[in-house]
Write a protein that holds these residues in place. Sequence first.
Motif, PDB file in Angstrom:
ATOM      1  N   UNK A 172     -60.827 -13.926 -34.224  1.00 29.15           N
ATOM      2  CA  UNK A 172     -60.449 -14.908 -33.209  1.00 29.15           C
ATOM      3  C   UNK A 172     -60.420 -16.314 -33.802  1.00 29.15           C
ATOM      4  N   UNK A 173     -61.368 -16.625 -34.664  1.00 29.66           N
ATOM      5  CA  UNK A 173     -61.393 -17.960 -35.260  1.00 29.66           C
ATOM      6  C   UNK A 173     -60.221 -18.155 -36.225  1.00 29.66           C
ATOM      7  N   UNK A 174     -59.856 -17.103 -36.922  1.00 26.48           N
ATOM      8  CA  UNK A 174     -58.766 -17.207 -37.890  1.00 26.48           C
ATOM      9  C   UNK A 174     -57.393 -17.233 -37.222  1.00 26.48           C
ATOM     10  N   UNK A 175     -57.229 -16.415 -36.174  1.00 26.82           N
ATOM     11  CA  UNK A 175     -55.901 -16.209 -35.607  1.00 26.82           C
ATOM     12  C   UNK A 175     -55.698 -16.793 -34.209  1.00 26.82           C
ATOM     13  N   UNK A 176     -56.781 -17.081 -33.478  1.00 26.45           N
ATOM     14  CA  UNK A 176     -56.628 -17.396 -32.064  1.00 26.45           C
ATOM     15  C   UNK A 176     -56.512 -16.103 -31.275  1.00 26.45           C
ATOM     16  N   UNK A 177     -56.618 -16.202 -29.952  1.00 20.33           N
ATOM     17  CA  UNK A 177     -56.688 -14.992 -29.126  1.00 20.33           C
ATOM     18  C   UNK A 177     -55.411 -14.158 -29.176  1.00 20.33           C
ATOM     19  N   UNK A 178     -54.252 -14.771 -28.930  1.00 19.13           N
ATOM     20  CA  UNK A 178     -53.011 -14.003 -28.832  1.00 19.13           C
ATOM     21  C   UNK A 178     -52.673 -13.264 -30.123  1.00 19.13           C
ATOM     22  N   UNK A 179     -52.842 -13.937 -31.259  1.00 16.21           N
ATOM     23  CA  UNK A 179     -52.460 -13.336 -32.538  1.00 16.21           C
ATOM     24  C   UNK A 179     -53.539 -12.415 -33.106  1.00 16.21           C
ATOM     25  N   UNK A 180     -54.731 -12.469 -32.551  1.00 12.83           N
ATOM     26  CA  UNK A 180     -55.810 -11.614 -33.048  1.00 12.83           C
ATOM     27  C   UNK A 180     -55.471 -10.146 -32.814  1.00 12.83           C
ATOM     28  N   UNK A 181     -55.776  -9.310 -33.790  1.00 14.71           N
ATOM     29  CA  UNK A 181     -55.455  -7.887 -33.720  1.00 14.71           C
ATOM     30  C   UNK A 181     -56.720  -7.059 -33.528  1.00 14.71           C
TER      31      UNK A 181
ATOM     32  N   UNK B  76     -66.977 -21.822 -31.856  1.00 20.28           N
ATOM     33  CA  UNK B  76     -66.237 -21.441 -30.651  1.00 20.28           C
ATOM     34  C   UNK B  76     -65.176 -22.449 -30.243  1.00 20.28           C
ATOM     35  N   UNK B  77     -65.361 -23.720 -30.610  1.00 20.62           N
ATOM     36  CA  UNK B  77     -64.374 -24.724 -30.263  1.00 20.62           C
ATOM     37  C   UNK B  77     -63.089 -24.534 -31.063  1.00 20.62           C
ATOM     38  N   UNK B  78     -63.216 -24.008 -32.270  1.00 19.33           N
ATOM     39  CA  UNK B  78     -62.032 -23.678 -33.056  1.00 19.33           C
ATOM     40  C   UNK B  78     -61.245 -22.569 -32.358  1.00 19.33           C
ATOM     41  N   UNK B  79     -61.968 -21.564 -31.890  1.00 17.35           N
ATOM     42  CA  UNK B  79     -61.335 -20.467 -31.154  1.00 17.35           C
ATOM     43  C   UNK B  79     -60.638 -21.011 -29.903  1.00 17.35           C
ATOM     44  N   UNK B  80     -61.299 -21.927 -29.204  1.00 15.29           N
ATOM     45  CA  UNK B  80     -60.737 -22.491 -27.977  1.00 15.29           C
ATOM     46  C   UNK B  80     -59.415 -23.194 -28.243  1.00 15.29           C
ATOM     47  N   UNK B  81     -59.367 -23.991 -29.292  1.00 16.42           N
ATOM     48  CA  UNK B  81     -58.152 -24.751 -29.593  1.00 16.42           C
ATOM     49  C   UNK B  81     -57.039 -23.827 -30.090  1.00 16.42           C
ATOM     50  N   UNK B  82     -57.389 -22.867 -30.924  1.00 16.24           N
ATOM     51  CA  UNK B  82     -56.373 -21.949 -31.438  1.00 16.24           C
ATOM     52  C   UNK B  82     -55.878 -20.970 -30.373  1.00 16.24           C
TER      53      UNK B  82
ATOM     54  N   UNK C 277     -56.961 -16.267 -21.938  1.00 10.15           N
ATOM     55  CA  UNK C 277     -58.036 -16.673 -22.838  1.00 10.15           C
ATOM     56  C   UNK C 277     -58.658 -17.977 -22.372  1.00 10.15           C
ATOM     57  N   UNK C 278     -57.829 -18.886 -21.873  1.00 14.10           N
ATOM     58  CA  UNK C 278     -58.340 -20.172 -21.420  1.00 14.10           C
ATOM     59  C   UNK C 278     -59.280 -20.024 -20.237  1.00 14.10           C
ATOM     60  N   UNK C 279     -59.025 -19.041 -19.380  1.00 11.31           N
ATOM     61  CA  UNK C 279     -59.943 -18.800 -18.258  1.00 11.31           C
ATOM     62  C   UNK C 279     -61.330 -18.422 -18.768  1.00 11.31           C
ATOM     63  N   UNK C 280     -61.372 -17.585 -19.818  1.00 10.03           N
ATOM     64  CA  UNK C 280     -62.639 -17.189 -20.421  1.00 10.03           C
ATOM     65  C   UNK C 280     -63.297 -18.384 -21.101  1.00 10.03           C
TER      66      UNK C 280
END
Length: 208
Positions: A44-53, A120-126, A133-136
């Motif tokens: 999640x930190x590397x890719x963000x939520x949508x791109x995470x596999x 976690x803030x990196x995950x939030x921005x990505x 994801x933003x709701x979470x």
Amino acid sequence: MMREIKSTGDYLRAKIVQSTKPDARKRNPGATKDTLLDAARTEFQRMGYDAASTRNIASEAGCNAALINRYFGSKLGLLEAVMEECIDLTPLDGLPPNEMVAALADIALGKVNPTGNFDPMVVAIKSSGSEEAQDVIRSKLGNPMVEQLASLIGGDKADQKAGILLSIVSGMFVGRVSVDADAVSTDHNEALRELLYDAMMAVVSSGT
């Protein structure tokens, strides 16, 4: 040539022997969940939520992707578990306003390496492009962090002040990593720390 005949007991004994071999060990659900969470934090930190596999997460954890649904319900449930209780500002509790702000400035300046320790803030921005994801992130990170900061600030408009401080801290990541602006690079940390301190102190002391 006589054919060897095996009894039911022979088959049962063979099955028991196979089940006691070291490589036929049972999975530890708690350990598997922890391993999946560690792998998910990295992905999640590397890719963000949508791109995470989820396939990559499961592969990194050394297990089947189906276990993500079993333990967390879905990819979104996994994100929720990752973001759960990941912010703790209690070390700032009891500090006078100037020391608290100085610590927040250091936190903001520490947002340089998005592939290092989990942030976690990196995950939030990505993950900002994903509505689900933003709701979470809002419920597990944004609002809890504002609540913690507001309790530290106290007084009138504490929630709004906390929200502005959070925006300043997260903005440093945008400037340094997403935008990669030279003016906010680590080469200027001394000047940036002073400016951050002044800006955040102005917010905290506003109306007092």
